[in-house]
Design a protein around this motif. Structure first.
Motif, PDB file in Angstrom:
ATOM      1  N   LYS A  13      -5.393  13.433 -10.055  1.00 12.21           N
ATOM      2  CA  LYS A  13      -6.789  13.558  -9.657  1.00 12.21           C
ATOM      3  C   LYS A  13      -7.498  12.208  -9.743  1.00 12.21           C
ATOM      4  N   GLY A  14      -8.227  11.870  -8.673  1.00 13.72           N
ATOM      5  CA  GLY A  14      -8.965  10.619  -8.627  1.00 13.72           C
ATOM      6  C   GLY A  14      -8.214   9.467  -7.995  1.00 13.72           C
ATOM      7  N   SER A  15      -6.908   9.617  -7.792  1.00 12.79           N
ATOM      8  CA  SER A  15      -6.115   8.550  -7.181  1.00 12.79           C
ATOM      9  C   SER A  15      -6.098   8.701  -5.663  1.00 12.79           C
ATOM     10  N   VAL A  16      -5.784   7.603  -4.983  1.00  8.35           N
ATOM     11  CA  VAL A  16      -5.683   7.601  -3.527  1.00  8.35           C
ATOM     12  C   VAL A  16      -4.211   7.575  -3.138  1.00  8.35           C
ATOM     13  N   TYR A  17      -3.851   8.410  -2.180  1.00  5.15           N
ATOM     14  CA  TYR A  17      -2.473   8.514  -1.713  1.00  5.15           C
ATOM     15  C   TYR A  17      -2.411   8.302  -0.208  1.00  5.15           C
ATOM     16  N   ASN A  43      -9.578   4.522  10.955  1.00  7.67           N
ATOM     17  CA  ASN A  43     -10.039   4.935   9.627  1.00  7.67           C
ATOM     18  C   ASN A  43     -11.214   4.053   9.232  1.00  7.67           C
ATOM     19  N   LEU A  44     -12.387   4.657   9.075  1.00  6.89           N
ATOM     20  CA  LEU A  44     -13.599   3.899   8.781  1.00  6.89           C
ATOM     21  C   LEU A  44     -13.998   3.971   7.312  1.00  6.89           C
ATOM     22  N   ASP A  45     -13.180   4.593   6.486  1.00  3.97           N
ATOM     23  CA  ASP A  45     -13.504   4.749   5.069  1.00  3.97           C
ATOM     24  C   ASP A  45     -12.644   3.800   4.244  1.00  3.97           C
ATOM     25  N   GLU A  46     -13.246   2.721   3.762  1.00  5.55           N
ATOM     26  CA  GLU A  46     -12.473   1.732   3.007  1.00  5.55           C
ATOM     27  C   GLU A  46     -12.022   2.261   1.651  1.00  5.55           C
ATOM     28  N   GLU A  47     -12.641   3.345   1.174  1.00  8.32           N
ATOM     29  CA  GLU A  47     -12.264   3.904  -0.122  1.00  8.32           C
ATOM     30  C   GLU A  47     -10.972   4.711  -0.038  1.00  8.32           C
ATOM     31  N   THR A  48     -10.658   5.237   1.138  1.00  4.35           N
ATOM     32  CA  THR A  48      -9.431   6.019   1.317  1.00  4.35           C
ATOM     33  C   THR A  48      -8.673   5.486   2.524  1.00  4.35           C
ATOM     34  N   SER A  49      -8.207   4.273   2.408  1.00  2.00           N
ATOM     35  CA  SER A  49      -7.473   3.617   3.480  1.00  2.00           C
ATOM     36  C   SER A  49      -6.014   3.460   3.089  1.00  2.00           C
ATOM     37  N   SER A  50      -5.110   3.683   4.049  1.00  2.33           N
ATOM     38  CA  SER A  50      -3.689   3.440   3.794  1.00  2.33           C
ATOM     39  C   SER A  50      -3.401   1.962   3.599  1.00  2.33           C
ATOM     40  N   LEU A  51      -4.356   1.121   3.981  1.00  2.00           N
ATOM     41  CA  LEU A  51      -4.263  -0.318   3.784  1.00  2.00           C
ATOM     42  C   LEU A  51      -5.434  -0.721   2.887  1.00  2.00           C
ATOM     43  N   PRO A  52      -5.259  -0.646   1.554  1.00  2.00           N
ATOM     44  CA  PRO A  52      -6.383  -0.850   0.633  1.00  2.00           C
ATOM     45  C   PRO A  52      -7.189  -2.106   0.947  1.00  2.00           C
ATOM     46  N   GLY A  53      -8.509  -1.933   0.948  1.00  2.00           N
ATOM     47  CA  GLY A  53      -9.420  -3.031   1.229  1.00  2.00           C
ATOM     48  C   GLY A  53      -9.819  -3.137   2.684  1.00  2.00           C
ATOM     49  N   TRP A  54      -9.012  -2.581   3.592  1.00  2.00           N
ATOM     50  CA  TRP A  54      -9.216  -2.758   5.025  1.00  2.00           C
ATOM     51  C   TRP A  54      -9.525  -1.427   5.704  1.00  2.00           C
ATOM     52  N   ILE A  55     -10.210  -1.510   6.849  1.00  2.00           N
ATOM     53  CA  ILE A  55     -10.402  -0.342   7.694  1.00  2.00           C
ATOM     54  C   ILE A  55      -9.891  -0.668   9.095  1.00  2.00           C
ATOM     55  N   VAL A  56      -9.572   0.384   9.846  1.00  2.00           N
ATOM     56  CA  VAL A  56      -9.186   0.253  11.255  1.00  2.00           C
ATOM     57  C   VAL A  56     -10.334   0.842  12.058  1.00  2.00           C
ATOM     58  N   GLU A  57     -11.152  -0.022  12.650  1.00  2.00           N
ATOM     59  CA  GLU A  57     -12.397   0.431  13.271  1.00  2.00           C
ATOM     60  C   GLU A  57     -12.281   0.462  14.790  1.00  2.00           C
ATOM     61  N   SER A  58     -11.208   1.051  15.287  1.00  4.67           N
ATOM     62  CA  SER A  58     -10.951   1.022  16.724  1.00  4.67           C
ATOM     63  C   SER A  58     -10.317   2.327  17.169  1.00  4.67           C
ATOM     64  N   ASN A  59     -10.210   2.499  18.494  1.00  5.37           N
ATOM     65  CA  ASN A  59      -9.635   3.722  19.047  1.00  5.37           C
ATOM     66  C   ASN A  59      -8.121   3.770  18.909  1.00  5.37           C
ATOM     67  N   ARG A  60      -7.484   2.620  18.926  1.00  6.42           N
ATOM     68  CA  ARG A  60      -6.030   2.550  18.847  1.00  6.42           C
ATOM     69  C   ARG A  60      -5.586   2.109  17.453  1.00  6.42           C
ATOM     70  N   ALA A  61      -4.316   2.311  17.193  1.00  7.75           N
ATOM     71  CA  ALA A  61      -3.758   1.978  15.887  1.00  7.75           C
ATOM     72  C   ALA A  61      -3.327   0.515  15.828  1.00  7.75           C
ATOM     73  N   LEU A  71      -1.439   4.807  -3.908  1.00  8.54           N
ATOM     74  CA  LEU A  71      -1.905   3.465  -3.585  1.00  8.54           C
ATOM     75  C   LEU A  71      -2.649   2.840  -4.759  1.00  8.54           C
ATOM     76  N   PHE A  72      -2.517   1.547  -4.870  1.00  8.43           N
ATOM     77  CA  PHE A  72      -3.225   0.783  -5.889  1.00  8.43           C
ATOM     78  C   PHE A  72      -4.007  -0.324  -5.195  1.00  8.43           C
ATOM     79  N   GLU A  98       0.286  -6.719   1.065  1.00 11.76           N
ATOM     80  CA  GLU A  98       1.476  -6.248   0.350  1.00 11.76           C
ATOM     81  C   GLU A  98       1.334  -4.804  -0.128  1.00 11.76           C
ATOM     82  N   GLU A  99       0.100  -4.334  -0.304  1.00 15.20           N
ATOM     83  CA  GLU A  99      -0.112  -2.941  -0.704  1.00 15.20           C
ATOM     84  C   GLU A  99      -0.447  -2.118   0.527  1.00 15.20           C
ATOM     85  N   GLY A 100       0.340  -1.083   0.770  1.00 20.27           N
ATOM     86  CA  GLY A 100       0.138  -0.259   1.951  1.00 20.27           C
ATOM     87  C   GLY A 100       0.975   1.001   1.882  1.00 20.27           C
TER      88      GLY A 100
END
Length: 379
Positions: free
Chosen positions: A90-94, A208-226, A173-174, A190-192
């Motif tokens: 609980k409380g961790s990001v996966y 993904n516009l939520d930096e708190e729950t990103s598969s790439l910690p610290g970053w967001i993907v703010e576009s239509n494509r991956a 994720l850490f 290196e963390e992803g």
């Protein structure tokens, strides 16, 4: 392969979920019809609706169904779903990694959720000629037990149409500590998400516009494509073991808000490279730092697959946006269809002070870049 999931009483750290490749034999064996018999027809999973275990080489009409890896995968019919309970903290990001392919419909999509978190991923774009791609999606655990659900939200005329799923894994994720003299979090990427060592396609990171729950910690993907998360085992990476390959021009953007002091001079530096994946040149990125933008073309020395680049800017606020996208829409030279692009790595933002003039002005830009490339090589 190291799997950190040990038992139902142990939370995931990283690895495939039980029967995440759908290769375990059901109690009644693999049916010739493929349709799952009852909610417990797939070991370790619960099925609801028209769920089918498809086999490699299986045909539907004149089409061969795609199984990403191994012999079996799961296809979800109209409004059908599969789910599995996983033990988390609980409380961790996966981050959940999975492979997906479409079958009949051009507009197929796949909803992945750990309620209440949910995202529908568009499968319309084929990023490579193999017809399937690994994806990653992140969630914050609100309880110690999470229900991971994959659902087909579509309603097709043929109820057996729908996305195919395979190779499901999860990773805790850490968020890396902010390095000294660098305002960028996870600037080396290196963390992803979890990456299967036997899959050479990287992992797609959808919008993904939520930096708190990103598969790439610290970053967001703010576009239509991956964008594509790549590793050094299958691609050329400027430094370390991970990097980002930008795809689809302006439709594939990564960004981060970094801490800055207003009215202070800063420098954004990064490595720009070629993934060594037969991507057709020219390659170039548009790099943004606050109100400054720089178009950087890939033109390394003959003995290198990457180069250093930088942008000077003066912070206007306590947080400044940095961002990158590919200038061109690139494809591979061997099939002219698989999407690819420039590689970005080793992103740094630091207080430039007296060094600011090293990049200032178009007449001194080349000198500044050469200097920092020399410093980077020494380090």
């Amino acid at each position: 392969m190291n799997i950190a999931y040990i038992s139902k009483s142990t939370s995931f750290i990283a690895g495939p979920v039980p029967n995440g490749d759908f290769e375990l034999t059901p109690s009644g064996g693999f049916s010739n019809e493929g349709i799952v018999d009852g909610p417990a027809g797939i070991p370790n999973w619960k099925a609801n609706g028209t769920v089918e275990l498809v086999e490699s080489g299986q045909k539907q009409g004149g089409m061969i169904l795609i199984v990403p890896q191994g012999r079996h995968a799961v296809r979800l019919g109209n409004d059908a779903e599969i789910s599995q309970q996983v033990k988390v903290e609980k409380g961790s990001v996966y981050s959940v990694t999975f492979s997906a392919a479409r079958t009949c419909a051009q507009l197929e999509s796949l909803n992945v959720s750990v309620p209440p978190a949910s995202q529908t991923i568009d499968l319309q774009t084929l990023y490579n000629v193999q017809g399937w791609d690994p994806y990653a999606w992140a969630f914050a655990a609100e309880e110690d037990n999470a229900m991971l659900v994959f659902r087909n939200p579509g309603m097709e005329d043929d109820p057996t149409c729908g996305p195919i799923i395979d190779d499901v894994a999860i990773k805790k994720l850490f968020t890396p500590d902010m390095p000294k003299d660098n305002a960028v979090i996870n600037g080396d990427f290196e963390e992803g998400p979890w990456m299967f060592p036997n899959i050479s396609l990287g992992v797609l990171l959808p919008t993904n516009l939520d930096e708190e729950t990103s598969s790439l910690p610290g970053w967001i993907v703010e576009s239509n494509r991956a964008v594509r998360y790549i590793d050094s085992y299958h691609y050329a990476v400027p430094q370390g073991k991970r990097a980002i390959e930008l795809l689809s021009g302006k439709e594939g953007i990564i960004s981060q808000m970094v801490e800055t002091s207003p009215n202070k001079p800063y420098t954004l530096t990064f490595s720009l490279g070629h993934a060594n994946d037969k991507c057709k040149q020219p390659l170039a990125v548009m790099a943004f730092a606050g109100d400054q933008a720089q178009n950087v073309h890939y033109a390394p020395n003959s003995n290198s697959t990457f180069q250093a680049a930088g942008v000077n800017f003066t912070a206007k606020a306590e947080r400044t946006r940095i961002a990158f996208y590919s200038v061109y829409y690139n494809t591979r030279t061997d099939d002219m269809s698989s999407l690819c692009g420039p590689v970005v790595d080793d992103v740094r933002v630091w207080f430039s002070g007296s060094w600011r003039n090293g990049f200032g002005g178009s007449g001194r830009l080349a000198v500044g870049l050469a200097f920092w490339l020399f410093v980077w090589v020494l380090v």
